[in-house]
Design a protein around this motif. Sequence first.
Motif, short mmCIF file in Angstrom:
data_model
loop_
_atom_site.label_atom_id
_atom_site.label_comp_id
_atom_site.label_asym_id
_atom_site.label_seq_id
_atom_site.Cartn_x
_atom_site.Cartn_y
_atom_site.Cartn_z
N GLY A 36 -3.77 11.89 6.56
CA GLY A 36 -2.72 12.02 7.56
C GLY A 36 -2.90 13.25 8.43
O GLY A 36 -3.99 13.83 8.48
N GLY A 37 -1.84 13.66 9.08
CA GLY A 37 -1.92 14.79 10.00
C GLY A 37 -1.92 16.14 9.33
O GLY A 37 -2.27 17.14 9.96
N HIS A 38 -1.53 16.19 8.04
CA HIS A 38 -1.43 17.47 7.36
C HIS A 38 -2.32 17.61 6.14
O HIS A 38 -2.57 18.72 5.68
N ALA A 39 -2.77 16.49 5.60
CA ALA A 39 -3.53 16.57 4.34
C ALA A 39 -4.33 15.30 4.11
O ALA A 39 -4.01 14.23 4.63
N ALA A 40 -5.37 15.46 3.28
CA ALA A 40 -6.09 14.33 2.71
C ALA A 40 -5.55 14.14 1.29
O ALA A 40 -5.61 15.06 0.47
N ALA A 57 -2.18 -1.50 -12.41
CA ALA A 57 -1.79 -2.86 -12.05
C ALA A 57 -0.29 -3.08 -12.17
O ALA A 57 0.23 -4.08 -11.66
N SER A 58 0.43 -2.18 -12.79
CA SER A 58 1.90 -2.25 -12.86
C SER A 58 2.56 -1.69 -11.60
O SER A 58 3.77 -1.85 -11.41
N GLY A 59 1.78 -1.02 -10.75
CA GLY A 59 2.33 -0.32 -9.60
C GLY A 59 2.57 1.15 -9.86
O GLY A 59 2.90 1.90 -8.93
N GLU A 60 2.41 1.58 -11.13
CA GLU A 60 2.63 2.99 -11.45
C GLU A 60 1.53 3.84 -10.82
O GLU A 60 0.36 3.49 -10.84
N ARG A 61 1.94 4.98 -10.28
CA ARG A 61 0.99 5.95 -9.73
C ARG A 61 0.50 6.82 -10.88
O ARG A 61 1.23 7.63 -11.44
N LEU A 62 -0.77 6.66 -11.24
CA LEU A 62 -1.31 7.31 -12.42
C LEU A 62 -1.75 8.75 -12.14
O LEU A 62 -1.63 9.63 -13.00
N ALA A 63 -2.29 9.00 -10.94
CA ALA A 63 -2.79 10.33 -10.60
C ALA A 63 -2.74 10.49 -9.09
O ALA A 63 -2.72 9.51 -8.34
N GLN A 64 -2.73 11.74 -8.65
CA GLN A 64 -2.74 12.01 -7.22
C GLN A 64 -3.26 13.42 -6.96
O GLN A 64 -3.27 14.27 -7.85
N SER A 65 -3.72 13.63 -5.74
CA SER A 65 -4.24 14.94 -5.35
C SER A 65 -4.04 15.10 -3.85
O SER A 65 -3.99 14.12 -3.09
N MET A 66 -3.93 16.34 -3.41
CA MET A 66 -3.74 16.63 -1.99
C MET A 66 -4.58 17.83 -1.60
O MET A 66 -4.60 18.85 -2.29
N GLU A 67 -5.30 17.70 -0.48
CA GLU A 67 -6.06 18.80 0.11
C GLU A 67 -5.56 19.01 1.53
O GLU A 67 -5.67 18.12 2.38
N PRO A 68 -4.96 20.17 1.83
CA PRO A 68 -4.45 20.41 3.19
C PRO A 68 -5.58 20.39 4.22
O PRO A 68 -6.73 20.72 3.91
N ILE A 69 -5.24 20.00 5.44
CA ILE A 69 -6.18 20.05 6.55
C ILE A 69 -5.55 20.86 7.67
O ILE A 69 -4.34 20.99 7.77
N ALA A 70 -6.41 21.42 8.52
CA ALA A 70 -5.94 22.27 9.63
C ALA A 70 -5.95 21.47 10.93
O ALA A 70 -6.78 20.58 11.13
N THR A 71 -5.03 21.81 11.81
CA THR A 71 -4.94 21.21 13.13
C THR A 71 -5.03 22.31 14.17
O THR A 71 -4.36 23.34 14.05
N GLY A 103 8.05 14.90 12.51
CA GLY A 103 7.75 16.15 11.82
C GLY A 103 7.15 17.19 12.75
O GLY A 103 7.42 18.39 12.63
N ALA A 104 6.31 16.74 13.70
CA ALA A 104 5.69 17.67 14.65
C ALA A 104 6.72 18.36 15.53
O ALA A 104 6.53 19.51 15.95
N ALA A 105 7.83 17.68 15.83
CA ALA A 105 8.89 18.30 16.63
C ALA A 105 9.58 19.42 15.85
O ALA A 105 9.88 20.49 16.41
#
Length: 468
Positions: free
Chosen positions: A11-15, A22-36, A300-302
Amino acid sequence: MAGVVLVLDLGGHAARCFAYLASGERLAQSMEPIATAHPARGRVEHDAAALLQACRQSIGAVLAQLQPPEQGVPLAISCQRASVLAWSRDDCRPLSPVLSWQDSRAADRIEACRQHWPELQRISGLRPNAFVGASKLGWLVEHVDGLRVRLQTGQALIGPLASFLQQALIGEAQARCAYTLAQRSLLFDIQRLTWSASACALFGLRADWLPRPQPDVQVELFGSLPWSTATSLRCELQAGDQNLLPAALSEHGTSPTIINLGTGAFVLSPGEAGPGLLRSLLPTADTPDATAEGTVNAAGAAFEWLAKQRHWHSTPWQAIRSPGRDAPLCLPAPSGLGSPDWRALPRFEFSAEPADDAAAISAVAEGIAFLLRRNIDCMRAAGSDPIALGGGLSRSEDFCQLLANSLQRALYTVDEDELSAYGAARLLWRIHGIELPAPRVAARFTPNARATRIGEQRYQRWQAEFFP
């Protein structure tokens, strides 16, 4: 079949990367910020190599959380649709910055072909504007040293950011471009499902300079990546981020009207698009479906722009309220206006100086709501059913209530706060015969009668003030 699927959402702020069971449960996640970067008025850029590195790190961080790692893990790449760049065909070396979808530096190129706008809209389904890819791709060819020669000799490609990521991450010999992303360039023929030679020529481009178009959902056709000795990724989906929302919320083949509130805001509604709106393709494994789309360039940008102007260390979300009858009005368009007005020049303006921070943030929130209402009013099939909300700003209950008052519509949020990613996960699992459940309603917002009466008066004044 692996026990999880991965979704890379840039997205505009992070990768960000997510792993879904298969149940739809989110098992893991990670975020790396990006610069604009904002190097000049109307210019919004990212460093392509830095984005690629952030994507790799985010995927790696999620895989490190999975025990044990698996072979053949399905991967989806979800990306902002109209961000573009140039890169080397063979080694995927970036040859330009990423020009963000918010970038309007080449607006004059759109204006120069005004007489061809009806034909471009017939071909692409999009109303020509500076925020789609075509004019920015033409700008790159003209201003990046040596790029035209590299393109003519087959050494370089230009196109959507997701195509670069797919080729660079997966190591595929041939870059590919999903239909939903190709359309956002203004250069894609939605009837023939191929690049339009005539549209390309209007911007000084050639179809063979662009990645090969194909359906968004393709088992293994996007390529497979040996990530480590124990794990490989199989790219099965490439799509525009907003186009995945109906896949997240649809039940029994139908989808509600949806508002997504992120860096920008988007309205997607089943049916035909009215004047000034877009006809947007939805990801499928074959001939794509279409939906009506309205776009607001800054949500969000506003708020970010306001925070910088008022030197806030953090945004006082709790101060958002439906403004009183005589409070200042605001046009929050730091990246120009999207549909249905399509003005490329930035404009962020109050009708009068807000008395304090609470008045300022409430006026900006109301201005975003009014821009969304202008779009919904143009939608022929928006109906009167409750509207689903997604995106980061939907986490502010005060903003959601103000939006309900301003739109005079019932709204609701769901218990899945990453709708683009969940839509991608549903499509990935569907390929393998598993239907993930639709998210459940989390909160409902009903218009307040008194605030609605005041809001209607303010909406009429706002239109007279900023759209005379």
